[in-house]
Design an enzyme around this catalytic site. Structure first.
Site, PDB file in Angstrom:
ATOM      1  N   GLU A 152       0.841  -1.194   0.000  1.00 26.47           N
ATOM      2  CA  GLU A 152       0.000   0.000   0.000  1.00 26.47           C
ATOM      3  C   GLU A 152       0.880   1.250   0.000  1.00 26.47           C
ATOM      4  O   GLU A 152       1.876   1.300   0.692  1.00 26.47           O
ATOM      5  CB  GLU A 152      -0.882  -0.031   1.260  1.00 26.47           C
ATOM      6  CG  GLU A 152      -1.858   1.094   1.345  1.00 26.47           C
ATOM      7  CD  GLU A 152      -2.615   1.266   0.052  1.00 26.47           C
ATOM      8  OE1 GLU A 152      -3.374   0.363  -0.300  1.00 26.47           O
ATOM      9  OE2 GLU A 152      -2.441   2.287  -0.635  1.00 26.47           O
ATOM     10  N   GLU A 156      -1.086   8.897   5.317  1.00 25.47           N
ATOM     11  CA  GLU A 156      -2.032   9.354   6.326  1.00 25.47           C
ATOM     12  C   GLU A 156      -2.391  10.798   5.999  1.00 25.47           C
ATOM     13  O   GLU A 156      -1.547  11.561   5.559  1.00 25.47           O
ATOM     14  CB  GLU A 156      -1.402   9.284   7.718  1.00 25.47           C
ATOM     15  CG  GLU A 156      -1.203   7.865   8.146  1.00 25.47           C
ATOM     16  CD  GLU A 156      -0.614   7.757   9.541  1.00 25.47           C
ATOM     17  OE1 GLU A 156      -0.667   8.736  10.295  1.00 25.47           O
ATOM     18  OE2 GLU A 156      -0.099   6.682   9.853  1.00 25.47           O
ATOM     19  N   PHE A 250       8.558  16.142  -1.863  1.00 23.33           N
ATOM     20  CA  PHE A 250       9.441  15.605  -0.821  1.00 23.33           C
ATOM     21  C   PHE A 250      10.793  16.297  -0.765  1.00 23.33           C
ATOM     22  O   PHE A 250      11.819  15.664  -0.567  1.00 23.33           O
ATOM     23  CB  PHE A 250       9.573  14.075  -0.945  1.00 23.33           C
ATOM     24  CG  PHE A 250       8.403  13.384  -0.316  1.00 23.33           C
ATOM     25  CD1 PHE A 250       7.164  13.422  -0.935  1.00 23.33           C
ATOM     26  CD2 PHE A 250       8.509  12.761   0.909  1.00 23.33           C
ATOM     27  CE1 PHE A 250       6.050  12.847  -0.343  1.00 23.33           C
ATOM     28  CE2 PHE A 250       7.406  12.182   1.520  1.00 23.33           C
ATOM     29  CZ  PHE A 250       6.184  12.228   0.883  1.00 23.33           C
ATOM     30  N   ALA A 253      12.618  20.874   3.568  1.00 22.30           N
ATOM     31  CA  ALA A 253      13.547  20.705   4.694  1.00 22.30           C
ATOM     32  C   ALA A 253      12.793  20.976   5.995  1.00 22.30           C
ATOM     33  O   ALA A 253      11.800  21.704   6.006  1.00 22.30           O
ATOM     34  CB  ALA A 253      14.714  21.666   4.541  1.00 22.30           C
ATOM     35  N   GLY A 258       8.819  11.591  10.349  1.00 24.37           N
ATOM     36  CA  GLY A 258       8.361  10.761  11.453  1.00 24.37           C
ATOM     37  C   GLY A 258       7.275   9.853  10.927  1.00 24.37           C
ATOM     38  O   GLY A 258       7.244   9.540   9.740  1.00 24.37           O
ATOM     39  N   CYS A 261       5.776   4.911   9.273  1.00 24.43           N
ATOM     40  CA  CYS A 261       6.297   4.195   8.104  1.00 24.43           C
ATOM     41  C   CYS A 261       7.768   4.458   7.817  1.00 24.43           C
ATOM     42  O   CYS A 261       8.583   3.540   7.859  1.00 24.43           O
ATOM     43  CB  CYS A 261       5.471   4.550   6.890  1.00 24.43           C
ATOM     44  SG  CYS A 261       3.725   4.241   7.168  1.00 24.43           S
TER      45      CYS A 261
HETATM   46  C1  UGA Z   1       4.440   7.388   3.776  1.00 22.82           C
HETATM   47  C2  UGA Z   1       4.476   7.348   2.237  1.00 22.82           C
HETATM   48  O1  UGA Z   1       4.423   8.674   1.704  1.00 22.82           O
HETATM   49  C3  UGA Z   1       3.302   6.536   1.682  1.00 22.82           C
HETATM   50  O2  UGA Z   1       3.417   6.414   0.264  1.00 22.82           O
HETATM   51  C4  UGA Z   1       3.341   5.139   2.311  1.00 22.82           C
HETATM   52  O3  UGA Z   1       2.234   4.354   1.889  1.00 22.82           O
HETATM   53  C5  UGA Z   1       3.301   5.260   3.823  1.00 22.82           C
HETATM   54  O4  UGA Z   1       4.419   6.045   4.275  1.00 22.82           O
HETATM   55  C6  UGA Z   1       3.368   3.870   4.386  1.00 22.82           C
HETATM   56  O5  UGA Z   1       4.376   3.190   4.166  1.00 22.82           O
HETATM   57  O6  UGA Z   1       2.368   3.390   4.946  1.00 22.82           O
HETATM   58  P1  UGA Z   1       3.078   8.826   5.623  1.00 22.82           P
HETATM   59  O7  UGA Z   1       4.001   8.217   6.632  1.00 22.82           O
HETATM   60  O8  UGA Z   1       1.604   8.848   5.879  1.00 22.82           O
HETATM   61  O9  UGA Z   1       3.265   8.089   4.179  1.00 22.82           O
HETATM   62  O10 UGA Z   1       3.507  10.333   5.472  1.00 22.82           O
HETATM   63  P2  UGA Z   1       4.257  11.274   4.439  1.00 22.82           P
HETATM   64  O11 UGA Z   1       3.303  12.286   3.943  1.00 22.82           O
HETATM   65  O12 UGA Z   1       5.001  10.500   3.429  1.00 22.82           O
HETATM   66  O13 UGA Z   1       5.273  12.032   5.429  1.00 22.82           O
HETATM   67  C7  UGA Z   1       6.232  11.310   6.181  1.00 22.82           C
HETATM   68  C8  UGA Z   1       7.094  12.238   7.000  1.00 22.82           C
HETATM   69  O14 UGA Z   1       8.007  12.930   6.161  1.00 22.82           O
HETATM   70  C9  UGA Z   1       6.347  13.321   7.774  1.00 22.82           C
HETATM   71  O15 UGA Z   1       6.888  13.416   9.077  1.00 22.82           O
HETATM   72  C10 UGA Z   1       6.611  14.592   7.003  1.00 22.82           C
HETATM   73  O16 UGA Z   1       6.614  15.731   7.820  1.00 22.82           O
HETATM   74  C11 UGA Z   1       8.008  14.319   6.459  1.00 22.82           C
HETATM   75  N1  UGA Z   1       8.316  15.079   5.230  1.00 22.82           N
HETATM   76  C12 UGA Z   1       7.646  14.811   4.077  1.00 22.82           C
HETATM   77  C13 UGA Z   1       9.332  16.026   5.253  1.00 22.82           C
HETATM   78  O17 UGA Z   1       9.966  16.280   6.297  1.00 22.82           O
HETATM   79  N2  UGA Z   1       9.632  16.698   4.090  1.00 22.82           N
HETATM   80  C14 UGA Z   1       8.976  16.459   2.924  1.00 22.82           C
HETATM   81  O18 UGA Z   1       9.308  17.094   1.912  1.00 22.82           O
HETATM   82  C15 UGA Z   1       7.951  15.495   2.923  1.00 22.82           C
END
Ligand code: UGA
Length: 434
Positions: A152, A156, A250, A253, A258, A261
């Site tokens: 998947e 979130e 992505f 900075a 966190g 995942c």
């Molecule tokens: C992530 C993946 O994006 C999904 O594709 C995957 O399905 C999911 O893990 C999983 O394996 O279940 P998620 O953990 O919900 O999804 O959140 P993200 O939106 O990806 O963000 C993850 C973390 O990265 C957050 O703490 C966010 O603040 C941080 N982030 C994201 C950054 O610090 N910089 C960015 O440019 C993007």
């Protein structure tokens, strides 16, 4: 209309089951937690996920979505049984598969007709074969089954949208026909469908998450270099992102990734690599940079305030990202612990994650809103980029604070505007000393 059973009513299971029901299938979600199931029957969700509650209610009312604690009831007529249980980190960073094992054993015991078992949980490479072994060992009836890996990719906060609009659907199996049957469930979503073997499908999931985590640590490392050399990482990222080979996603900075995942999956992949004699140097660096981002924020406060003892620090945002109440591996938790270790007094607010945060954080004064947090604070720290923080009355905030200091871990404000407002403002990677 297909008959589907989903094991696990967490983020992935609940979203998957609900969306399959919304696509017209008959879905039963099984969870061993009686309270969770009882609440779901009344339309109360165990998680905050925009839009999901409405779809759960609609499909439950139409009879297409049911909840039960009984495997027998869930698996009884199902053609497809999705495993969507949690795979937390074990002590060495390895994925803990006890819930997957329990689900596989329970399915095997009640299975009395041919089924396709589809694994949605993020599991170590080789788990599909292991699940097949467990089912073979525990099955009470001699009926055929196939195992398909279907990782998947939903996030979130936008889980329903992501499920309904996937960039791709990945299916892996030793039984191509079974994979093609699962593919039928997704046809109406009009996404590219990748059919491959089990282990490759499992690896696609880890490699995708590790790559995204890698991008975040990469831009965070560039941010630190920007701070040393006087460049602005936001503009650097924007300038890089126009290159189609790079893309703009992505590259924000901040205080690092966190959630349930990225930290877990990068650790698990590094662990798998290490125990097979590989040296996952890049993956380890991704994790180290991520941890350092939290420490760098605390260092910025020390640089400005000197000793943090008895300083009142207001923390805005606790969830690991906006639009979720999820506190798992939230950078705010580590930052608050670091600050408390140095004697700082913490006031905090999050629009939706406060209940979950209260269960994890001791000695914090939880406030009703951002303005209350600011009252008498020596510094404010932004840990989650909730929209409401972008539109605060900053003049009011400045008057309410003891000292007008903001350390912005998510770069939500413009440094020049903040300077004009009279704040001592520090973002991440935004020019000299910033
Ligand atoms: C992530 C993946 O994006 C999904 O594709 C995957 O399905 C999911 O893990 C999983 O394996 O279940 P998620 O953990 O919900 O999804 O959140 P993200 O939106 O990806 O963000 C993850 C973390 O990265 C957050 O703490 C966010 O603040 C941080 N982030 C994201 C950054 O610090 N910089 C960015 O440019 C993007």
């Amino acid at each position: 209309m297909k008959k589907i059973c989903v094991i696990g009513a967490g983020y992935v299971g609940l979203t998957t089951g609900t969306c399959f029901a919304d696509l017209g299938n008959l879905v039963t979600i099984v969870d061993i937690d009686e309270r969770k199931v009882e609440n779901l029957r009344q339309g109360i969700l165990p998680i905050y996920e925009p839009g999901l509650e409405e779809i759960v209610r609609r499909n439950a009312q139409s009879g297409r979505l049911r909840f039960t604690t009984s495997y027998a009831e869930g698996v009884r007529d199902a053609e497809f049984v999705f495993i969507a249980v949690g795979t937390p980190s074990g002590t060495e960073g390895e994925a803990d598969l006890r819930y997957v094992r329990q689900a596989a054993e329970a399915i095997a015991e009640v299975m009395d007709h041919p089924i396709i078992i589809v694994n949605k949980s993020t599991v170590p490479i080789g788990t599909g074969d292991w699940v097949a072994d467990i089912v073979n060992k525990h099955k009470k009836n001699d009926v055929p089954f196939a195992v398909v890996s279907n990782p998947e990719f939903l996030r979130e906060g936008s889980a329903v949208y992501d499920f309904m609009n996937p960039d791709r659907v990945v299916l892996g199996s030793l039984n191509r026909e079974a994979a093609e049957q699962v593919a039928q469930l997704y046809l109406s979503l009009r996404a590219p469908i990748v059919i491959t073997d089990l282990r490759t499908a499992e690896m696609i999931k880890y490699a995708s998450n590790a790559f995204l985590a890698n991008r975040i640590s990469f831009i965070n490392e560039i941010a630190s270099i920007c701070e040393a050399l006087g460049a602005d990482v936001k503009e650097v990222a924007a300038g890089m992102g126009y290159d189609k080979r790079i893309g703009s996603a992505f590259l924000d900075a901040g205080i690092g990734f966190g959630g349930s995942c990225f930290p877990k999956d990068v650790k698990a992949l590094a662990h798998m690599a290490a125990i097979h004699g590989c040296h996952p140097q890049l993956l380890r660096a991704v994790l180290e940079i991520n941890r350092d981002q939290r420490r760098r924020l605390v260092q910025k406060l020390r640089d400005i305030l000197g000793s943090l003892d008895e300083q009142v620090i207001g923390v805005l945002g606790l969830a690991f990202k906006p639009n979720t109440d999820d506190m798992r591996e939230a950078p705010a938790v580590e930052i608050i612990h670091l600050l408390q270790n140095e004697g700082a007094i913490i006031r905090a607010y999050d629009p939706v994650a406060m209940n979950n945060a209260k269960a994890m954080l001791d000695g914090v004064t939880f406030c009703e809103n951002a303005y209350e947090v600011a009252q008498g604070a020596d510094a404010l720290v932004i840990c989650t980029e909730w929209n409401e923080f972008k539109h605060l009355d900053l003049k009011w905030i400045k008057e309410a604070m003891r000292r007008p200091i903001i350390v912005d871990g998510r770069n939500i404000y413009d440094p020049e505007t903040m300077r004009q407002l009279g704040f001592l403002y520090r973002g991440v990677g935004r020019g000299y000393g910033v």
